[in-house]
Scaffold this motif. Structure first.
Motif, PDB file in Angstrom:
ATOM      1  N   ASP A 258      -4.755   1.531  -8.922  1.00  0.00           N
ATOM      2  CA  ASP A 258      -5.625   2.262  -8.015  1.00  0.00           C
ATOM      3  C   ASP A 258      -6.354   1.288  -7.104  1.00  0.00           C
ATOM      4  O   ASP A 258      -6.571   0.125  -7.446  1.00  0.00           O
ATOM      5  CB  ASP A 258      -6.657   3.082  -8.800  1.00  0.00           C
ATOM      6  N   ASN A 259      -6.734   1.772  -5.924  1.00  0.00           N
ATOM      7  CA  ASN A 259      -7.538   0.966  -5.020  1.00  0.00           C
ATOM      8  C   ASN A 259      -8.856   0.604  -5.705  1.00  0.00           C
ATOM      9  O   ASN A 259      -9.636   1.477  -6.070  1.00  0.00           O
ATOM     10  CB  ASN A 259      -7.813   1.744  -3.736  1.00  0.00           C
ATOM     11  N   GLY A 260      -9.105  -0.694  -5.901  1.00  0.00           N
ATOM     12  CA  GLY A 260     -10.295  -1.133  -6.619  1.00  0.00           C
ATOM     13  C   GLY A 260     -10.090  -1.272  -8.105  1.00  0.00           C
ATOM     14  O   GLY A 260     -11.018  -1.676  -8.816  1.00  0.00           O
ATOM     15  N   GLY A 261      -8.910  -0.951  -8.622  1.00  0.00           N
ATOM     16  CA  GLY A 261      -8.622  -1.124 -10.037  1.00  0.00           C
ATOM     17  C   GLY A 261      -8.322  -2.579 -10.362  1.00  0.00           C
ATOM     18  O   GLY A 261      -8.247  -3.444  -9.476  1.00  0.00           O
ATOM     19  N   THR A 262      -8.133  -2.868 -11.628  1.00  0.00           N
ATOM     20  CA  THR A 262      -7.953  -4.250 -12.077  1.00  0.00           C
ATOM     21  C   THR A 262      -6.743  -4.362 -12.985  1.00  0.00           C
ATOM     22  O   THR A 262      -6.503  -3.496 -13.828  1.00  0.00           O
ATOM     23  CB  THR A 262      -9.207  -4.746 -12.827  1.00  0.00           C
ATOM     24  N   VAL A 263      -5.999  -5.443 -12.780  1.00  0.00           N
ATOM     25  CA  VAL A 263      -4.906  -5.820 -13.671  1.00  0.00           C
ATOM     26  C   VAL A 263      -5.359  -7.044 -14.448  1.00  0.00           C
ATOM     27  O   VAL A 263      -5.843  -8.013 -13.869  1.00  0.00           O
ATOM     28  CB  VAL A 263      -3.629  -6.138 -12.874  1.00  0.00           C
ATOM     29  N   VAL A 264      -5.216  -6.997 -15.775  1.00  0.00           N
ATOM     30  CA  VAL A 264      -5.586  -8.109 -16.638  1.00  0.00           C
ATOM     31  C   VAL A 264      -4.321  -8.682 -17.254  1.00  0.00           C
ATOM     32  O   VAL A 264      -3.559  -7.969 -17.902  1.00  0.00           O
ATOM     33  CB  VAL A 264      -6.565  -7.674 -17.751  1.00  0.00           C
TER      34      VAL A 264
ATOM     35  N   ILE B 116       0.850  -1.190   0.000  1.00  0.00           N
ATOM     36  CA  ILE B 116       0.000   0.000   0.000  1.00  0.00           C
ATOM     37  C   ILE B 116       0.886   1.241   0.000  1.00  0.00           C
ATOM     38  O   ILE B 116       1.771   1.397   0.841  1.00  0.00           O
ATOM     39  CB  ILE B 116      -0.936   0.008   1.218  1.00  0.00           C
ATOM     40  N   THR B 117       0.649   2.140  -0.947  1.00  0.00           N
ATOM     41  CA  THR B 117       1.409   3.388  -1.028  1.00  0.00           C
ATOM     42  C   THR B 117       0.777   4.447  -0.125  1.00  0.00           C
ATOM     43  O   THR B 117      -0.379   4.309   0.293  1.00  0.00           O
ATOM     44  CB  THR B 117       1.448   3.895  -2.478  1.00  0.00           C
ATOM     45  N   PRO B 118       1.503   5.523   0.201  1.00  0.00           N
ATOM     46  CA  PRO B 118       0.928   6.571   1.055  1.00  0.00           C
ATOM     47  C   PRO B 118      -0.326   7.215   0.503  1.00  0.00           C
ATOM     48  O   PRO B 118      -1.148   7.729   1.265  1.00  0.00           O
ATOM     49  CB  PRO B 118       2.081   7.588   1.168  1.00  0.00           C
ATOM     50  N   ASP B 119      -0.516   7.215  -0.832  1.00  0.00           N
ATOM     51  CA  ASP B 119      -1.712   7.822  -1.416  1.00  0.00           C
ATOM     52  C   ASP B 119      -2.795   6.777  -1.685  1.00  0.00           C
ATOM     53  O   ASP B 119      -3.661   6.964  -2.530  1.00  0.00           O
ATOM     54  CB  ASP B 119      -1.369   8.566  -2.706  1.00  0.00           C
ATOM     55  N   ASP B 120      -2.756   5.665  -0.951  1.00  0.00           N
ATOM     56  CA  ASP B 120      -3.779   4.617  -1.007  1.00  0.00           C
ATOM     57  C   ASP B 120      -3.920   3.996  -2.390  1.00  0.00           C
ATOM     58  O   ASP B 120      -5.019   3.692  -2.845  1.00  0.00           O
ATOM     59  CB  ASP B 120      -5.138   5.145  -0.521  1.00  0.00           C
ATOM     60  N   LYS B 121      -2.816   3.790  -3.045  1.00  0.00           N
ATOM     61  CA  LYS B 121      -2.777   2.933  -4.218  1.00  0.00           C
ATOM     62  C   LYS B 121      -2.077   1.634  -3.822  1.00  0.00           C
ATOM     63  O   LYS B 121      -1.549   1.507  -2.714  1.00  0.00           O
ATOM     64  CB  LYS B 121      -2.066   3.620  -5.381  1.00  0.00           C
ATOM     65  N   VAL B 122      -2.069   0.676  -4.714  1.00  0.00           N
ATOM     66  CA  VAL B 122      -1.498  -0.630  -4.389  1.00  0.00           C
ATOM     67  C   VAL B 122      -0.475  -1.000  -5.450  1.00  0.00           C
ATOM     68  O   VAL B 122      -0.785  -1.034  -6.644  1.00  0.00           O
ATOM     69  CB  VAL B 122      -2.586  -1.719  -4.306  1.00  0.00           C
ATOM     70  N   THR B 123       0.737  -1.254  -5.003  1.00  0.00           N
ATOM     71  CA  THR B 123       1.767  -1.819  -5.863  1.00  0.00           C
ATOM     72  C   THR B 123       1.771  -3.326  -5.663  1.00  0.00           C
ATOM     73  O   THR B 123       1.925  -3.801  -4.537  1.00  0.00           O
ATOM     74  CB  THR B 123       3.146  -1.238  -5.529  1.00  0.00           C
ATOM     75  N   MET B 124       1.578  -4.078  -6.748  1.00  0.00           N
ATOM     76  CA  MET B 124       1.493  -5.533  -6.644  1.00  0.00           C
ATOM     77  C   MET B 124       2.636  -6.189  -7.419  1.00  0.00           C
ATOM     78  O   MET B 124       2.870  -5.876  -8.587  1.00  0.00           O
ATOM     79  CB  MET B 124       0.153  -6.029  -7.191  1.00  0.00           C
ATOM     80  N   LYS B 125       3.311  -7.100  -6.750  1.00  0.00           N
ATOM     81  CA  LYS B 125       4.287  -7.956  -7.410  1.00  0.00           C
ATOM     82  C   LYS B 125       3.559  -9.245  -7.766  1.00  0.00           C
ATOM     83  O   LYS B 125       3.080  -9.969  -6.884  1.00  0.00           O
ATOM     84  CB  LYS B 125       5.469  -8.242  -6.493  1.00  0.00           C
TER      85      LYS B 125
END
Length: 710
Positions: free
Chosen positions: A647-653, A608-617
């Motif tokens: 983004d929080n709630g975003g999707t990776v395809v 979780i980043t400070p601006d409430d985004k998500v970095t995913m490995k």
């Protein structure tokens, strides 16, 4: 003539009667003969060219020009007369002549301050005429930056035929991008005039020789400052220096002994933001101008203290004189210039500044640290329990071991908490300073023995460490789709935006104005892995389209698992099958059955980043059954590893995991179907080529403390 020019409203109160009870500004403006002087008369007379002359009659002639400073808002000019009393019998006098509104005269002790009140700021000069001081107010107000400005007398030339010289002209870039010009003079008695003329800055050095090797024009564009060129040349018996900056700029000038420095900086919004972030070396105090010749260091420091209103304690060991000329310099920079010139340091506590020689300040700091260490060693110790709610005692103990208590030194007194040997369910360790830490993993409690001050520090550290880890809900959907469905899905999602393209087969898409991209350099050719990113708005569109396609039987949902994990904690989703195969008998051993694992494996590590985004490995593996070799199946492997920011709630395809089934079937009538040419009447061939792609949709959602989705 000595001027103290102060801009801003900070000194308005200083001009009031109530604030003039005590003055701490001391300057070399003594009266003749050392006797007490008196102000006897005050008058104003109009002169030619719109000028106005204010005549101050005194009992004795002045030995030199009185110190003066100006305030722009409200417009005022103040003159200080040391060892002088007010003999007018009144404290104010109204005039109403032109821009002259009146004069206030205030006496505090043996000093008298004369304040000239104006309706707008005017330029002025002073002249001593016998027992009178003549203050000439020029009728034209200070002009704008776009017009040529009146000459500013930075340093007054001394009487006599003495000739001076310029020894060096040096240009460099300052810490905050300003242009810094340093002129080394032969002595500190050079008369200096500065004026801003149009887009240039003119500096004249009176009766000053310029060596031929310094008569040059410097192109300083490559330094990346507002200054473009610096032209130095001789003009009669004077030396002129022309500085040409660009854009909107301002300058400040100061002189310490025989060094004259000009700093030119931009005042654009971008430069202001850069200066605000620059940190060290940025001066933010209100600006002032000072002009003192051979003034004592203590008196110069008193000027700064009087301007700022700070309490200043000056050590008895501070001595010596300096020549100080500053123009439009922040007061904190002026203080630092004085300190650097005389080898002094300042030590601040609240609004009190202690000024002393460098060695004295360092000795006091060392003495204070030594005393603090002795006190900490003599301070009694006590034991305190720290039950932890969220963090593990082993982890917190390891972090505490990295903190060193104040005043600790190398050797036996390290002041750190070290690991000890396990004893039952506890571990502990002591340091030379008497600290000891043990923990009980059963109750998740730390037991620390230390001084009260050290325990207070540890308490604050544990308070920041013992916090719940933020949770992330990972939603994954594994979908098996045909190639045609990929084109259809991309077309529908991109219908609202003409710039959109299909997402399947490694293509990118733009949905609702959000740009997606293929990451980690994966190409978009068929049969390769690709990653596309969608924002939360596009994710809702994806969900609806997938649901509709399932009803139309255009795709097959293999699995839709959900898993919750902590911040920076890996989560794994695995689904597969064990494929049996028979191994032939060997010798007396009967045939045996073995298994091979073919699985779909997804590993996600969210951050979780400070601006409430998500970095995913992301690490995705897909195994499928391949060709049989001697009855033993081979396993085809596909894998993609990447790191994405969503983004929080975003999707990776993730797409590009293909399977292709090809079948060739022939139905015929025996014998007749094998007759050349006419055999086609008795048989038919059936060929099929089915391509399928595995699409993986991964959606992270940050959970609130109440376990509801953020």
């Amino acid at each position: 003539m000595r001027h103290i020019v102060i801009s801003g409203q900070k000194l308005i109160g200083m001009l009031a009667v109530a604030t003039l009870a005590v003055w701490s500004v001391v300057v070399h403006a003594e009266v003749g003969g050392g006797d007490a002087n008196s102000i006897l008369s005050l008058s104003a007379t109009p002169a030619e060219n719109g000028k106005l002359v204010v005549k101050v009659g005194l009992k004795n002639p002045l030995a030199g020009q009185p110190p003066a400073f100006t305030i722009n808002t409200p417009p005022r000019i103040a003159f200080d007369f040391p060892n002088t009393e007010n003999a007018l019998g009144r404290s104010s006098q109204e005039f109403g002549e032109g821009d002259l509104r009146g004069v206030n005269i205030v006496q505090a002790g043996s000093r008298t301050r004369l304040v000239v009140n104006l309706s707008q700021m005017l330029t002025y000069d002073t002249q001593i005429d016998g027992n009178n001081l003549l203050i000439t107010l020029h009728g034209k107000a200070a002009v704008s930056d776009a017009e040529p400005q009146p000459l500013a007398r930075f340093a007054e030339a001394k009487a006599g035929a003495q000739s001076h010289s310029v020894r060096d002209v040096d240009f460099r870039r300052g810490k905050n991008g300003e242009g810094r010009l340093q002129i080394d003079l032969s002595d500190d008695n050079v008369g200096i005039d500065i004026k801003q003329q149009g887009k240039t800055l003119l500096v004249d050095f009176a009766k000053t020789n310029l060596p031929k090797n310094l008569q040059r024009k410097l192109d300083v564009v490559d330094f990346g400052t507002p200054v473009q060129t610096v032209d130095t040349y001789a003009e009669g018996e004077n030396t002129r220096l022309v500085v040409e900056p660009k854009g909107v700029w301002e300058y400040s000038a100061y002189q310490t002994d025989n060094k004259f420095i000009i700093e030119v900086k931009t005042i654009s919004a971008e430069a202001a933001a850069k200066t605000a972030n620059a940190g060290q070396g940025v001066y933010t105090g209100e600006k002032l101008s000072l002009n003192f010749q051979n003034i004592s260091t203590r008196e110069a420091l008193n000027v700064i203290a009087d301007f700022t209103g700070l309490n200043m304690v000056i050590s008895d060991t501070v001595s010596g004189n300096l020549t100080l000329r500053l123009k439009d310099v922040p007061w904190d920079q002026a203080l630092q210039i004085i300190l650097d010139t005389r080898g002094l340091l300042q030590q601040r506590e609240g609004n009190v500044i202690m000024v002393a020689p460098r060695e004295e300040i360092m000795a006091r700091q060392k003495e204070a640290l030594t005393a603090q260490r002795v006190i900490s060693q003599l301070e009694p110790v006590q034991t305190e329990a720290f039950p932890l709610s969220y963090a593990k005692v082993e982890d917190v103990k390891a972090v505490l071991a990295g903190y060193q208590k104040p005043g600790a030194t190398t050797g036996s007194d390290t002041g750190t908490i070290e690991s000890g040997k396990p004893a039952g369910n506890q571990e502990g360790g002591t340091t030379g300073g008497g600290e000891n830490v043990t923990f009980d993993s059963r109750t998740n409690t730390l037991y620390i023995t230390a001084t009260q001050s050290r325990l207070a520090q540890i308490r604050e550290i544990i308070k920041k460490l013992d916090v719940p880890v933020r949770q992330v809900l990972i939603e994954a959907r594994f979908v098996e789709a045909t190639r045609n469905f990929n084109r259809k899905l991309g077309g529908r999602l991109g219908y609202t935006e003409t710039a959109a393209t299909a997402i399947g087969g490694g293509n990118t898409a733009q949905i609702n104005g959000i740009s997606q991209s293929t990451l980690n350099g994966y190409p978009t050719a068929a049969g390769t892995m690709s990653v596309s990113i969608f924002d939360p708005t596009a994710t809702k569109t994806l969900t609806l389209e997938l649901a509709a396609s399932e009803l139309d039987e255009n795709l097959k949902s293999i699995a839709s698992p959900r898993i919750m994990t902590g911040d920076s904690t890996p989560a794994m989703i695995k689904s597969g099958v064990q494929i049996p195969y028979t191994l032939a008998a060997t010798g007396t051993s009967p045939p045996t059955t073995s298994f091979k694992q073919a699985e779909l494996n997804l590993t996600v590590t969210p951050k979780i980043t400070p601006d409430d985004k998500v970095t995913m490995k992301l690490d995705v593996k897909r195994d499928t059954v391949g060709t049989l070799y001697g009855g033993i199946p081979s396993i085809n492997n596909s894998q993609v590893t990447t790191t994405v920011l969503v983004d929080n709630g975003g999707t990776v395809v993730i797409g590009g995991i293909y399977t292709q089934d090809m079948q060739n079937t022939t139905n015929k009538v025996p014998l007749l179907g094998d007759i050349p040419l006419i055999g086609w009447l008795f048989k038919n061939d059936l060929k099929s080529d089915t391509k399928k792609e595995l699409l993986i949709f991964i959606t992270p959602k940050i959970m609130k403390d109440s376990l509801s989705i953020n």
